[in-house]
Structures are given as C-alpha cells and as structure tokens.
Scaffold this motif. Structure first.
Motif, PDB file in Angstrom:
ATOM      1  N   GLU A  89       0.683  -1.210  -0.078  1.00  0.00           N
ATOM      2  CA  GLU A  89      -0.117  -0.080  -0.076  1.00  0.00           C
ATOM      3  C   GLU A  89       0.859   1.348  -0.028  1.00  0.00           C
ATOM      4  OE1 GLU A  89      -4.223  -1.069   2.241  1.00  0.00           O
ATOM      5  OE2 GLU A  89      -2.417  -1.073   3.427  1.00  0.00           O
ATOM      6  N   TYR A 194     -12.856  10.245  -6.161  1.00  0.00           N
ATOM      7  CA  TYR A 194     -11.388   9.908  -5.273  1.00  0.00           C
ATOM      8  C   TYR A 194     -11.138  11.198  -4.698  1.00  0.00           C
ATOM      9  CZ  TYR A 194     -12.058   5.336  -7.789  1.00  0.00           C
ATOM     10  OH  TYR A 194     -12.254   4.183  -8.205  1.00  0.00           O
ATOM     11  N   ARG A 221     -10.912   5.674   3.559  1.00  0.00           N
ATOM     12  CA  ARG A 221      -9.511   4.881   3.539  1.00  0.00           C
ATOM     13  C   ARG A 221      -9.390   4.217   2.029  1.00  0.00           C
ATOM     14  NH1 ARG A 221      -5.586   2.129   2.939  1.00  0.00           N
ATOM     15  NH2 ARG A 221      -4.731   0.572   4.296  1.00  0.00           N
ATOM     16  N   GLU A 222     -10.727   3.668   1.316  1.00  0.00           N
ATOM     17  CA  GLU A 222     -10.832   3.279  -0.059  1.00  0.00           C
ATOM     18  C   GLU A 222     -10.609   4.278  -0.872  1.00  0.00           C
ATOM     19  OE1 GLU A 222     -12.790   2.992   2.440  1.00  0.00           O
ATOM     20  OE2 GLU A 222     -14.578   2.230   1.940  1.00  0.00           O
ATOM     21  N   ARG A 223     -10.698   5.511  -0.860  1.00  0.00           N
ATOM     22  CA  ARG A 223     -11.039   6.746  -1.773  1.00  0.00           C
ATOM     23  C   ARG A 223      -9.865   7.697  -1.893  1.00  0.00           C
ATOM     24  NH1 ARG A 223     -15.906   6.345  -4.103  1.00  0.00           N
ATOM     25  NH2 ARG A 223     -17.547   5.116  -3.260  1.00  0.00           N
ATOM     26  N   GLN A 247      -4.885   2.238  -1.102  1.00  0.00           N
ATOM     27  CA  GLN A 247      -5.177   1.023  -0.748  1.00  0.00           C
ATOM     28  C   GLN A 247      -4.764   0.377  -2.229  1.00  0.00           C
ATOM     29  OE1 GLN A 247      -9.336   0.066   0.908  1.00  0.00           O
ATOM     30  NE2 GLN A 247      -9.675  -0.580  -0.963  1.00  0.00           N
ATOM     31  N   ASN A 249      -6.004  -1.508  -4.713  1.00  0.00           N
ATOM     32  CA  ASN A 249      -6.786  -1.287  -6.054  1.00  0.00           C
ATOM     33  C   ASN A 249      -6.345   0.046  -6.391  1.00  0.00           C
ATOM     34  OD1 ASN A 249      -8.245  -0.359  -3.895  1.00  0.00           O
ATOM     35  ND2 ASN A 249      -9.999  -0.492  -5.444  1.00  0.00           N
TER      36      ASN A 249
END
Ligand code: PMP
Ligand code: GLN
Length: 386
Positions: A89, A194, A221-223, A247, A249
């Motif tokens: 990450e 994002y 956290r994921e954006r 993250q 991805n």
C-alpha cells in the motif's frame, strides 16, 4: 514546423523559477520559492552519503526500497492510527510532484471532471489538463479562505472523478478544519469519486494543531491517495523523494503511470529518508516549533511594516496584503519592485488563481534562518520607511 503540445504551450515558466532567477540577478534575499536555507539534518544526510559508498546503487524496485515503504507505513500508524501494509500500500516516487502526476495520469480519463481548490499549487492544473481532465474550480479567498458546502455542491456531480486537496495549503497556509474535511468526505462518497491528498506539509503545523489526513475519515480509506514528501519533512527540498499511501486497488494503476514516468528514485536518498522517518517525536516537534518561531518573527515584522498579514497555521508560507503600504500596482509588480529595489523576493498570490481577482497579496517564505528573516525585514524597512 508542427505545433507542440497545446496544453503545455499555453504555460510560461513557473513563477517559482521566475522569481528565484530575478532574486539571483538582483542579489535579493529569496523569500519567494519555498526552500529552507540550511542543509537538512546532518544525520539524515550522512546516511545518504554512507549508502552511496556501501549500498547498492543500481535500480531499486519501482515501488521503492522495502525499508522506506515500511517506514512510511509506520509513520501512518504512529501519527494517524492508519493501519497500512507497507509491502503493497506504499509506493515511493520522485518527489510529491511525481506522486501527483502519476496519480492524476492514472485516474483521469479524458472528459472526467476534477475539483480543484484555488489558490492552487502550480503543477496541478497543467497535469489535470494534460491528462484530459476538465477542471472545476472552488475559489477560496482571503482573509478566511473558508470552504462552504454550497461551493462543493456547485462543482461536484456524477462526472466528478476526483478532488485534489492540499492541506496544509500552499500558498495560503490554510489547515482544513475537521468540519470541512467531513464535508469533502461526504461529497466524495456521494458522487463515488476519489481524493488525491497533497499532504507534503503534514508535519509543519503550528499553534498546537495536528494534521488530520482525509484518509482517516469514515469511508475515506478506500477513496484517498495520500501524498507525502521528504523534501518538506527533512528540509531537503532538492532530494525529491515522495511517497504515496493508498489501498492496493488504487495504488496499482498509479504504479503503472509511475513505471513509465520515473520508474524509481535514487536508493541512497530512499535509505536516508527511511532512517529519517524513524526519528523520534522530538525531531518532528522541533521541526514544527522551529518553523513556528520563524513564522512569528516574519509575521510580526511584516505587521510592523504595515502589511496586513493573514493567519498562517501551517506550511512554509505566509501571505500578506501590501495595499496598506500605499503601493500602486498589482501583486506581480509589487514582487518585482521589492526584489529589484529592496532586494527581497516574494511570490504574487495571483499566480495561484486562474481568473485573476486577488492581486493585492504576496506570499513570503519563512523556512529560513532567523538572521536571514531579520535581514530581509531590515531591507524592507529601509526601503519603505526610509
Ligand atoms: N505540493 C505542494 C503543495 C508543494 O508546495 C510542493 C512544493 N514543492 C509540492 C507538492 C512538491 O513536492 P516535491 O518537492 O516533493 O516534489
Ligand atoms: N513548492 C515550492 C513553492 O511553493 C516550489 C517548488 C518548485 O519550485 N517547483 O515555493
């Protein structure tokens, strides 16, 4: 002959280079471009030197050397409570600038809308445009530079791919409040977008404030793509070592852009930054408290000279309205004037806006030795007060 790229052709030389050259030509103290006048922490520099002689100087992994990725993960945990897996990450880049470019090239599809907040750091818009993005501006203005829900509502839509957020913010030294960050987070979630978070000044906050990464807010956290820079954290701006936390991805497509732009970053500098990020709290506290003293010295000096000085809560910079001094002309003229006549350089704030409007503010850089700042104030005093 055929034309070159249309987007880049529309830009001149960056204001930082222009003002630094003018400062040099005129023997001016350069409070324009943001760089400290020391040479960084000696122990960090020593690690870089030692690595050159004893370490491996061939291509490191494109993702960065493992000790640095681990150190970035650790600092995320230590300062912000973020659980980050350094092995997947974190990616090391050639400065915050490359981190920004790789992120924008990776995420933007031609026609995507990108929310940008003015006053705007100079590299954002050209890269967004070169990637085919369509900029949607929110304009913050002095003296409060505050962000409202209605301004966010006026630019966010289903076409929004991302927002670019810089906190602490260059040039206006704004630190976004938790309320403002929550508002941004709600728009990012609502429109499935994002956030590219330029946090290069994350360790340079004053007045007891603590940096809050947008990434730590619920659902973020994921954006979020979180960008840091060793240049600012170790007062070594020429090193150009940056790092991205995101993250897997999100980091994957960014790594694809990075592999074709710079691929990697000098390993000795990476090793030294890994060492530096592991320094104790005393280092980080002294970094911000030392700068805070410089901010106070410059802010008080400028106030005494008659400038209307804006609040400054972080970064290397302080902005001030020069109109009370009676200067007839715009900010660019004022900066040229003081560089040539008073031998002190600054940067015009209008360079950070697209449509003009704010042309009576200048940005001074205070990450300098106290004696440099006092000398600069003295020159300005002699020039304006006779
Ligand atoms: N973002 C901002 C807001 C900056 O002021 C700077 C200053 N240089 C950068 C990014 C670039 O950082 P770096 O020098 O690590 O490329
Ligand atoms: N970030 C620095 C500033 O705002 C300049 C970096 C550069 O010159 N590209 O002054």
């Amino acid at each position: 002959m055929k034309e070159f790229n249309n987007v880049l052709r529309s830009y001149g030389t960056t204001i930082f280079e222009v003002m630094s050259r003018l400062a040099q030509e005129n023997g001016a103290i350069n409070l324009g471009q943001g760089f400290p006048d020391g040479n960084g922490p000696p122990d960090v520099v020593r690690v870089a030197c030692e690595y050159l002689e004893t370490g491996v100087n061939q291509y490191p992994s494109m993702m960065g050397i493992p000790p640095l990725r681990e150190a970035v993960a650790n600092i995320n945990k230590r300062f912000y409570g973020l659980e980050i897996d350094g092995s997947v990450e974190v990616m090391v880049t050639s400065g915050g600038t490359e981190a920004l470019a790789s992120s924008l090239f990776a995420l933007i599809e031609p026609g995507d809308e990108v929310v940008l907040i003015e006053p705007l750091y100079d590299s954002y818009l050209p890269i967004v445009r070169r990637a085919g993005g369509v900029a949607k501006f929110i304009r913050l203005e002095p003296p409060n530079w505050s962000l409202t829900e209605s301004s966010l509502a006026s630019v966010f839509s289903d076409r929004t791919k991302l927002i670019l957020l810089n906190s602490p913010m260059n040039p206006c030294s704004k630190v976004f409040t938790t309320e403002e960050l929550s508002l941004i987070a709600s728009f990012v979630s609502k429109y499935d977008s994002y956030a590219v978070c330029d946090e290069v000044y994350e360790h340079l906050l004053f007045d007891g404030l603590k940096h809050v990464p947008l990434m730590t807010l619920p659902g973020m956290r994921e954006r979020c793509i979180r960008i840091g820079s060793a240049g600012k954290t170790f007062s070594l701006t020429g090193w150009k070592v940056g790092y991205i936390t995101a993250q897997l991805n999100l980091l994957n497509p960014i790594a694809k852009a990075h592999q074709f732009l710079t691929f990697t970053t000098p390993p000795n500098l990476q090793a030294a930054v890994a060492y530096g990020l592991s320094k104790d709290d005393h280092y980080f506290k002294t970094l911000s408290s030392g700068l805070e003293r410089c901010r106070d010295l410059l802010a008080n000096g400028l106030k005494n000279l008659g400038f209307e000085v804006m609040p400054c809560h972080g970064s290397y910079f302080i902005t001030a309205d020069f109109r009370p001094l009676g200067f007839e002309g715009n900010d660019e003229e004022f900066c040229r004037h003081i560089t040539v006549e008073a031998k002190v350089a600054a940067v015009p704030v209008s360079a950070f806006y697209q449509g003009g409007g704010v042309d009576n503010f200048v940005r001074f850089c205070f990450c300098k030795e106290e004696k440099t700042l006092m000398k600069a104030l003295d020159r300005l005093r002699k020039h304006f007060n006779g």
